[in-house]
Design a protein around this motif. Structure first.
Motif, PDB file in Angstrom:
ATOM      1  N   THR A 155       0.869  -1.177   0.000  1.00  0.00           N
ATOM      2  CA  THR A 155       0.000   0.000   0.000  1.00  0.00           C
ATOM      3  C   THR A 155       0.910   1.232   0.000  1.00  0.00           C
ATOM      4  OG1 THR A 155      -1.873   1.080   1.077  1.00  0.00           O
ATOM      5  CG2 THR A 155      -0.263   0.051   2.527  1.00  0.00           C
ATOM      6  N   GLU A 176      -2.287   6.525   2.978  1.00  0.00           N
ATOM      7  CA  GLU A 176      -3.680   6.100   2.830  1.00  0.00           C
ATOM      8  C   GLU A 176      -4.583   6.596   3.954  1.00  0.00           C
ATOM      9  OE1 GLU A 176      -4.863   4.806   0.073  1.00  0.00           O
ATOM     10  OE2 GLU A 176      -2.804   4.986  -0.653  1.00  0.00           O
ATOM     11  N   ILE A 188      -8.081   2.176   4.827  1.00  0.00           N
ATOM     12  CA  ILE A 188      -7.072   1.226   4.351  1.00  0.00           C
ATOM     13  C   ILE A 188      -5.946   1.113   5.378  1.00  0.00           C
ATOM     14  CG2 ILE A 188      -5.223   0.844   2.640  1.00  0.00           C
ATOM     15  CD1 ILE A 188      -7.111   1.889   0.492  1.00  0.00           C
ATOM     16  N   SER A 216      -3.106  -2.158  -2.599  1.00  0.00           N
ATOM     17  CA  SER A 216      -4.320  -1.434  -2.217  1.00  0.00           C
ATOM     18  C   SER A 216      -4.006   0.047  -2.014  1.00  0.00           C
ATOM     19  CB  SER A 216      -4.870  -2.039  -0.919  1.00  0.00           C
ATOM     20  OG  SER A 216      -5.943  -1.271  -0.430  1.00  0.00           O
ATOM     21  N   LEU A 217      -4.718   0.905  -2.742  1.00  0.00           N
ATOM     22  CA  LEU A 217      -4.507   2.340  -2.557  1.00  0.00           C
ATOM     23  C   LEU A 217      -5.687   3.152  -3.067  1.00  0.00           C
ATOM     24  CD1 LEU A 217      -2.210   3.891  -5.261  1.00  0.00           C
ATOM     25  CD2 LEU A 217      -2.874   1.504  -5.368  1.00  0.00           C
TER      26      LEU A 217
END
Lengths: 213, 394
Positions: free
Chosen positions: B94, B98, B102, B145-146
């Motif tokens: 990531t 964030e 997240i 994930s971002l």
């Protein structure tokens, strides 16, 4: 729960008393650190009989930081330095009609600023007895580290399990849940306060977690 | 009237959205089901919303699910794809900037020893460092994930490049985009062809509170972390919040009505806020990118030498709502991690004020802010121990 400031805090925030600088003060101190988010400067003018004739403050901080500096300087003005040394942060909170517990550390900082300025005066007048670094001295300081959600210091909460001092090296063992969201803030506060003590070269803070019950 | 500059957190529900939702509570309050009039009426309404979101992001309607909150959606997006079937600890990539939905999730999972996490750094604009991203992704990486637009400084991430890098480095890695802060802030929303999972909260586009679209590409295996009846969705188990799902479709429809005009409007207000504030207040720093690298709805400023919660409180007393990066305003007393990751400067983070807009924001609101901010900053600088002398004598 809605966390709010009461009207007295807001009044001191909007119109703080004793705000500003004293030119050529008899003593001064700057406490706090950018990491923790708030800093207070205290300036003193001391008259005959060691009476605080004038006191001013500056603040980089939130509303409660400004309000507590305002009330603490009110409390100290006109008192002797011995009397001023005895003002407790709980007194400042009481005078303000209460603060949210998460903001108690602001009043502790204001009191610390006042005491640091008085110590500066004692040092300048050759009367400061430099205390030797010891576990007791460290514990005294830790009484000024507040666990934010409870608004109580970490010593009274029995979160300090061990204090060791050896040749300027301070080791402190804590007991918090590993994922306690306030742990970082507490550790930063401890570092800030302990690094101010005389003779400290190194600080080691270890969280032992919470033992099995 | 209050000037509200916190649309990155929440917006008012558009009255037309509320109108559209009302009968699904009071008259057509049924659950979706096959065959019956009541069941199919509701099922068709849900399908319409699925189609609307699928069209927007260029996915398939049956790949669209609805979660009851942004946090739930991102937890499913992050924890769902991780069952690797082996003993190996899943590796997640990531960024350092964030949003909590997240960040707090991966940090917690990491602490529990359930995943290994790499936090890719960002540049001075808050944009992901693509070389570092390339390096972070390994054959063992299971998830990237971002957010496509940063919530704090409005940095627009280079999604095409990010997607190519992920595919090239590890075609098996699942790519999750949280497009919440892109919704209605960028012209092109076709994120599905670039990703495997897309989440989007409609709370920032005058839609119903909480409801979050969760798109999962067919074939991507998502399991847990929530279990229950999968009658309506294999990804988000449990009953559906039908009024919110219907309202989300309406909010989307209203958002898309003259979207270029809406973006232009927000850009103009954003640039007014930045320029007029920086002209009126000396030593004001703009956090995040300038111009087109920045979301049209984001303004993030630091007034040097003063702390953000004080500014926020003074503005609040003038009936103006803003957000701050200051630790003092954070329930856990931590300074904003996005600003710390970008600048490594506590004072800059503590002093930061975020103003976020929507298309409902007005010139009057901007003028109100610009009118009061110089005096507030001057007053606080006057009492700051960090401010130079010149500010004390005013």
């Amino acid at each position: 729960m809605a966390i709010k400031y009461n009207p007295k805090v807001i009044e001191h925030f909007k119109n703080p008393h004793n705000q500003g600088v004293i030119e050529n003060p008899d003593a001064e101190a700057l406490v706090g650190s950018p990491a923790c988010g708030d800093q207070i400067a205290i300036y003193l003018k001391i008259g005959p009989g060691d009476v605080i004739e004038d006191i001013k403050f500056e603040s980089f901080g939130c509303a409660s930081n400004i309000a507590t500096a305002s009330i603490v300087t009110d409390l100290a003005k006109g008192k002797s330095i011995e009397e001023a040394m005895e003002i407790k942060w709980t007194k400042a909170v009481e005078e303000l009609g209460g603060l949210p517990p998460v903001k108690y550390h602001c009043s502790v900082l204001a009191i610390d600023g006042l005491r640091a300025a008085i110590r500066d005066y004692l040092r300048k007048t050759g009367r400061l007895k430099e205390e030797e670094l010891s576990p007791d001295l460290v514990r005294e300081e830790l009484y000024h580290v507040i666990y934010p959600p409870r608004g109580v210091d970490i010593v009274s909460l029995k979160r300090v399990k061990y204090i060791g001092v050896e040749e300027g090296k301070v080791r402190i063992e804590l007991s918090f849940e590993e994922d306690d969201p306030y742990l970082n803030e507490v550790v930063q506060e401890i570092r800030e306060k302990i690094s101010e003590l005389p003779g400290v070269h190194d600080i080691e803070i270890v969280n032992q977690g919470v033992g099995e019950h | 009237m209050r000037a509200y500059f916190d649309h990155c957190r929440s917006t008012f529900v558009d009255p037309r959205v509320l109108e559209e939702m009302r009968p699904w509570w009071t008259e057509k309050y049924w659950s979706p089901a096959p065959f019956t009039y009541t069941g199919t009426t509701v099922a068709e309404a849900v399908e319409e919303s699925q189609m609307a979101f699928a069209k927007l992001i260029k996915g398939k309607p049956e790949e669209v699910h609805f979660a009851p909150s942004h946090t739930v959606a991102n937890n499913i997006a992050i924890q769902g794809p991780l069952s690797t079937g082996t003993d190996e600890l899943p590796h997640v990539v990531t960024t350092a900037v964030e949003h909590g939905t997240i960040m707090d999730t991966v940090r917690h999972m990491e602490k529990l020893g359930l995943m290994r996490v790499t936090y890719v750094p960002v540049d001075k604009n808050g944009v992901v460092d693509l070389d570092a991203l390339r390096e972070a992704i390994t054959p063992q990486t299971s998830l990237v994930s971002l957010a496509t637009v940063n919530y704090m400084v409005g940095a627009i991430q280079p999604v095409d490049q990010i997607s190519s890098i992920v595919r090239e480095r590890n075609p098996r890695a699942v790519l999750h985009f949280d497009i919440t802060w892109s919704l209605g802030r960028t012209l092109d929303h076709s994120f599905a062809p670039l990703a495997d999972i897309v989440t989007a909260s409609v709370e920032r586009i005058h839609g119903p509170k909480g409801l979050t679209m969760l798109w999962v590409r067919k074939g991507v295996n998502v399991k847990g972390p929530i279990y229950g009846s999968q009658a309506y969705s294999r990804v988000v188990p449990g009953a559906l919040d039908v009024p919110a799902i219907v309202g989300a479709r309406k909010a989307l429809e209203l958002m898309l009505d003259d979207l270029p005009g809406k973006i232009q409007h927000m850009k103009r207000l954003r640039d007014r806020l930045i320029k007029e504030t920086m002209d009126a207040v000396p030593e004001t720093l703009l956090n995040g990118p300038e111009g087109d690298l920045r979301s049209p709805s984001n303004v993030c400023l630091t007034f040097r030498y003063i702390e953000g919660e004080s500014v926020q409180m003074y503005l609040d007393m003038e009936d103006i709502t803003v957000d701050t990066g200051s630790a003092c305003a954070n329930p856990f007393l931590e300074a904003n991690h996005t600003l710390l990751a970008m600048y490594g400067d506590y004072e800059r983070a503590h002093g930061a004020i975020r103003l976020s807009l929507s298309w409902a924001s007005t010139d009057e609101e901007v003028s109100k802010f610009v009118e009061v901010i110089p005096d507030i900053v001057a007053k606080l600088r006057k009492i700051s121990p960090l401010a130079p002398k010149e500010y004390k004598e005013r």
